[in-house]
Design an enzyme around this catalytic site. Structure first.
Site, PDB file in Angstrom:
ATOM      1  N   ARG A 174      -4.927  -8.036 -31.364  1.00 33.33           N
ATOM      2  CA  ARG A 174      -5.166  -7.206 -30.184  1.00 33.33           C
ATOM      3  C   ARG A 174      -3.851  -6.730 -29.550  1.00 33.33           C
ATOM      4  NH1 ARG A 174      -8.576 -11.155 -26.587  1.00 33.33           N
ATOM      5  NH2 ARG A 174      -6.895 -12.492 -27.307  1.00 33.33           N
ATOM      6  N   ASP A 175      -3.964  -5.652 -28.776  1.00 34.72           N
ATOM      7  CA  ASP A 175      -2.829  -5.120 -28.021  1.00 34.72           C
ATOM      8  C   ASP A 175      -2.698  -5.933 -26.740  1.00 34.72           C
ATOM      9  OD1 ASP A 175      -0.750  -3.482 -27.152  1.00 34.72           O
ATOM     10  OD2 ASP A 175      -2.111  -1.992 -26.292  1.00 34.72           O
ATOM     11  N   ASN A 176      -2.287  -7.197 -26.885  1.00 33.28           N
ATOM     12  CA  ASN A 176      -2.288  -8.136 -25.769  1.00 33.28           C
ATOM     13  C   ASN A 176      -1.116  -9.112 -25.893  1.00 33.28           C
ATOM     14  OD1 ASN A 176      -3.449  -9.171 -23.406  1.00 33.28           O
ATOM     15  ND2 ASN A 176      -4.570 -10.734 -24.540  1.00 33.28           N
TER      16      ASN A 176
END
Length: 200
Positions: free
Chosen positions: A70-72
């Site tokens: 994820r973009d996290n």
């Protein structure tokens, strides 16, 4: 200035090749409309060069996606920097990294800038959100922003650390896209600008 190829620009005054950071700075300050194309690994960076673009936007979202996460901030900053080295070698183009929040506090920002310069990356863009970041488009919810003093402190730490005066640190205000509206967006921009001017 005369351009010999998408990646090789010569300073006509001194007849020497410009560094990647100088090329990016030239694009950022240009009176012309300039474009950076997204890339996220060595192959895509080479495609950007072959397509004739003069610079690369190393997207945090795309780099995360190509790792399958994820973009996290699930990809570590060292993994990102390692990937950027392949991108620099494959393209020989100036790269502006989407550096999310700077991967932590002002100390992380210092180390990030130092390592980016060592790998030949031209600049980094950081946003005023909290670490670890959340992709701004998730559910359209209002997301918390970093304290403005903290954000400006990261910018200052990066600027104090850089050894190449042309290395670019771009501040991205997320208030609008993170659901806070226009008034908050402009207020944050104005305050960040004022604080930055006071410190430089």
């Amino acid at each position: 200035m005369s351009t010999l190829s998408p990646s090789y620009t010569i300073d006509s005054t001194n007849k020497i090749p410009l560094t990647h950071s100088a090329q990016l700075r030239q694009m950022l300050l240009s009176d012309e409309l300039e474009f950076l194309m997204e890339a996220h690994n060595g192959l895509s960076a080479r495609i950007v060069r072959e397509a004739g673009f003069r610079g690369i936007w190393a997207s945090g979202l795309s780099i995360s996606a190509q790792f399958g996460v994820r973009d996290n901030n699930e990809v570590s900053w060292t993994q990102v920097v390692d990937m950027l080295e392949f991108m620099v070698d494959a393209s020989n183009l100036p790269i502006l990294l989407d550096g999310d929040t700077g991967y932590g506090n002002f100390n992380n920002m210092r180390r990030l800038v130092r390592k980016l310069e060592q790998r030949g990356v031209a600049g980094v863009c950081i946003e005023d959100k909290q670490f670890p970041k959340t992709n701004s488009f998730i559910n359209g919810e209002r997301q918390p922003l970093a304290d403005i003093e903290e954000f400006v402190g990261k910018i200052k730490a990066g600027k104090d650390t850089q050894t190449d005066s042309n290395f670019s640190i771009v501040a991205r205000v997320e208030a609008l896209i993170a659901g806070w509206g226009w008034m908050k967006h402009y207020a944050v921009r104005k305050l960040i600008g004022s604080l930055a001017l006071m410190r430089y």
